[in-house]
Design a protein around this motif. Sequence first.
Motif, PDB file in Angstrom:
ATOM      1  N   PHE A 136      94.488   4.064 -37.317  1.00  0.00           N
ATOM      2  CA  PHE A 136      93.874   4.760 -36.186  1.00  0.00           C
ATOM      3  C   PHE A 136      94.432   4.275 -34.853  1.00  0.00           C
ATOM      4  O   PHE A 136      94.457   5.029 -33.881  1.00  0.00           O
ATOM      5  CB  PHE A 136      92.353   4.589 -36.221  1.00  0.00           C
ATOM      6  CG  PHE A 136      91.647   5.363 -35.155  1.00  0.00           C
ATOM      7  CD1 PHE A 136      91.574   6.743 -35.221  1.00  0.00           C
ATOM      8  CD2 PHE A 136      91.070   4.717 -34.075  1.00  0.00           C
ATOM      9  CE1 PHE A 136      90.930   7.470 -34.238  1.00  0.00           C
ATOM     10  CE2 PHE A 136      90.419   5.436 -33.094  1.00  0.00           C
ATOM     11  CZ  PHE A 136      90.347   6.818 -33.170  1.00  0.00           C
ATOM     12  N   GLU A 140      94.871   6.301 -31.311  1.00  0.00           N
ATOM     13  CA  GLU A 140      93.706   5.943 -30.502  1.00  0.00           C
ATOM     14  C   GLU A 140      93.861   6.300 -29.031  1.00  0.00           C
ATOM     15  O   GLU A 140      92.916   6.828 -28.428  1.00  0.00           O
ATOM     16  CB  GLU A 140      93.383   4.456 -30.667  1.00  0.00           C
ATOM     17  CG  GLU A 140      92.113   4.047 -29.981  1.00  0.00           C
ATOM     18  CD  GLU A 140      91.763   2.602 -30.250  1.00  0.00           C
ATOM     19  OE1 GLU A 140      90.625   2.231 -29.927  1.00  0.00           O
ATOM     20  OE2 GLU A 140      92.608   1.849 -30.747  1.00  0.00           O
ATOM     21  N   TRP A 143      93.353   9.999 -28.798  1.00  0.00           N
ATOM     22  CA  TRP A 143      91.987  10.339 -29.206  1.00  0.00           C
ATOM     23  C   TRP A 143      90.989  10.003 -28.093  1.00  0.00           C
ATOM     24  O   TRP A 143      90.099  10.786 -27.792  1.00  0.00           O
ATOM     25  CB  TRP A 143      91.641   9.590 -30.490  1.00  0.00           C
ATOM     26  CG  TRP A 143      90.273   9.871 -30.999  1.00  0.00           C
ATOM     27  CD1 TRP A 143      89.165   9.105 -30.853  1.00  0.00           C
ATOM     28  CD2 TRP A 143      89.856  11.015 -31.729  1.00  0.00           C
ATOM     29  NE1 TRP A 143      88.077   9.678 -31.449  1.00  0.00           N
ATOM     30  CE2 TRP A 143      88.485  10.875 -32.013  1.00  0.00           C
ATOM     31  CE3 TRP A 143      90.500  12.147 -32.185  1.00  0.00           C
ATOM     32  CZ2 TRP A 143      87.756  11.816 -32.697  1.00  0.00           C
ATOM     33  CZ3 TRP A 143      89.776  13.089 -32.891  1.00  0.00           C
ATOM     34  CH2 TRP A 143      88.430  12.911 -33.137  1.00  0.00           C
ATOM     35  N   THR A 144      91.129   8.829 -27.480  1.00  0.00           N
ATOM     36  CA  THR A 144      90.182   8.438 -26.425  1.00  0.00           C
ATOM     37  C   THR A 144      90.378   9.289 -25.172  1.00  0.00           C
ATOM     38  O   THR A 144      89.409   9.492 -24.426  1.00  0.00           O
ATOM     39  CB  THR A 144      90.334   6.958 -26.072  1.00  0.00           C
ATOM     40  OG1 THR A 144      91.683   6.666 -25.765  1.00  0.00           O
ATOM     41  CG2 THR A 144      89.848   6.087 -27.219  1.00  0.00           C
TER      42      THR A 144
END
Length: 147
Positions: A136, A140, A143-144
């Motif tokens: 991940f 990440e 995604w964030t």
Amino acid sequence: MQPLQFLVPLDPLVAAESVVPFVVLALLLANMVTRLVAHSKHVEQAKASDDAELSRWMPHSITTVLLILASFAFLIVAPHGGMVMAVLVLGVFLADFFEFESRKVEARNEMTMERPKAAVTASLVALLYAGYQTLFFIVEPIWTSIV
């Protein structure tokens, strides 16, 4: 005092907390490879033998047991992700068990040996989740920024 203190060495396990998901991922990949090799060995056993008695392939059994133990270790260090992983790995184990039994039936009745589709599918689902848990960090930042 922890209840599992005498059964599981918790301090070394917590120290290796970041490595455990990678171990589960590696064991899942090894288990998938040994499953395919075991299937080819079962096909050879069924063709070569008159009584069509199949035996379990030891490397596949070993990787399965190690995978279960590693998923339980993951359950100790990361309870939420470990619980999901342990359930998926137990699903892989059950699918493997019943796939082997169905291969024995196919060999006894001189039917064509099918590939272990259920076990492969369960392994792929477990592999996706193990990949999510371990890799991940690659997605990440993206995604964030979205979430």
